[in-house]
Design a protein around this motif. Sequence first.
Motif, short mmCIF file in Angstrom:
data_model
loop_
_atom_site.label_atom_id
_atom_site.label_comp_id
_atom_site.label_asym_id
_atom_site.label_seq_id
_atom_site.Cartn_x
_atom_site.Cartn_y
_atom_site.Cartn_z
N TYR A 61 -8.34 -2.70 -6.71
CA TYR A 61 -7.08 -2.36 -6.05
C TYR A 61 -5.89 -2.71 -6.93
O TYR A 61 -4.93 -1.93 -7.03
N LEU B 61 -5.25 3.60 -0.72
CA LEU B 61 -6.21 4.40 -1.49
C LEU B 61 -6.77 5.56 -0.68
O LEU B 61 -7.70 6.25 -1.12
N ILE C 9 -5.60 -1.52 1.42
CA ILE C 9 -6.60 -0.81 0.60
C ILE C 9 -6.94 0.53 1.26
O ILE C 9 -6.97 1.57 0.59
N GLY D 152 0.80 -1.22 0.00
CA GLY D 152 0.00 0.00 0.00
C GLY D 152 0.83 1.27 0.00
O GLY D 152 0.50 2.25 0.66
N ILE E 147 -15.18 0.55 -3.10
CA ILE E 147 -14.31 0.16 -1.99
C ILE E 147 -15.14 -0.25 -0.77
O ILE E 147 -14.88 -1.27 -0.12
N TYR F 171 -6.15 -9.86 -3.93
CA TYR F 171 -6.59 -8.47 -3.99
C TYR F 171 -7.76 -8.31 -4.95
O TYR F 171 -7.80 -8.93 -6.01
#
Length: 289
Positions: A161, A198, A194, A100, A177, A157
């Motif tokens: 993503y 994000l 995630i 991430g 999401i 995933y």
Amino acid sequence: MKRFFKIASAVLLLACPSIALKAQAQSTEESWAQAKKQAQTEKKLIFVDLYFTGCAPCAQMDKEVFPDPKVAAVLSADFVTFKSDILKEEIGKKLCMKYGVTGFPTFLFMNADGKVIDIAGGFQNVEQFTALLQNAKEAAKRGVFKKYSPEIQEKDYPDFYKQAYLDGKRNVPFEVIDTYLKSKDTSEEVSFVIITGLRVGKQYDDPFLLGSKKLANDYGKWSVNSHVFTILQRKKKEFEKKKDLKGFTELVNDAKELYTPEEFTKYSGILLKDFGVEKVVVKPNTPQK
């Protein structure tokens, strides 16, 4: 509003040729596998530099930090080094997806099996970077690792993503999401990356703040602290509407133990500066009184 750390990059070209982080013609999954195999054979740890070219802090790291004899000596003796341009190389994109990653350079410290010891990033001076290396060595000796699984498994995933990191399609609708996260434990690895990768907000902000200390222990302070700062930036607007400086100050102070004293002084100053001060935007050609 400034991000938690300035996005930077580092091309790690060490002064000593024997330990230079050589720019591979192409950092591939094969070369990544070779780096792990070398670490196993030589009984060393792995240092990964995820970077992209073209920013001033790259030159600063290159000039001031990596040529330093203390840094070079530790890397040579105890680490296998691996670097990847995250804009050009698939393995770099996959490693960013795995952890991430949102700012650069990001440094991964691992053992030969791919277990993460720590993650850090941004410009580090000689003393700071040497401390990171030493701390990684000591944690590995104690068998203290983060919660990340050791391998990259793309099947783990969701498509949105993977596309965000592998294809650069980062404008993912919140509803997409949210639908995914509602069916998951948000403290687990994939959900965690995630949320942080994000910058997911809304109803996920308060639980993240509440669990931030455990998340930092599980996944490392770098990712958690960065996201906490993003959350506090969002929270500032809410508290400004209520004109509640006291409440916001208390919320900021609740995160104090996540940061070093220097970090907290810097970032709390950013957060509390101009609280409630109306931002006046003067339109071009507007007559001034």
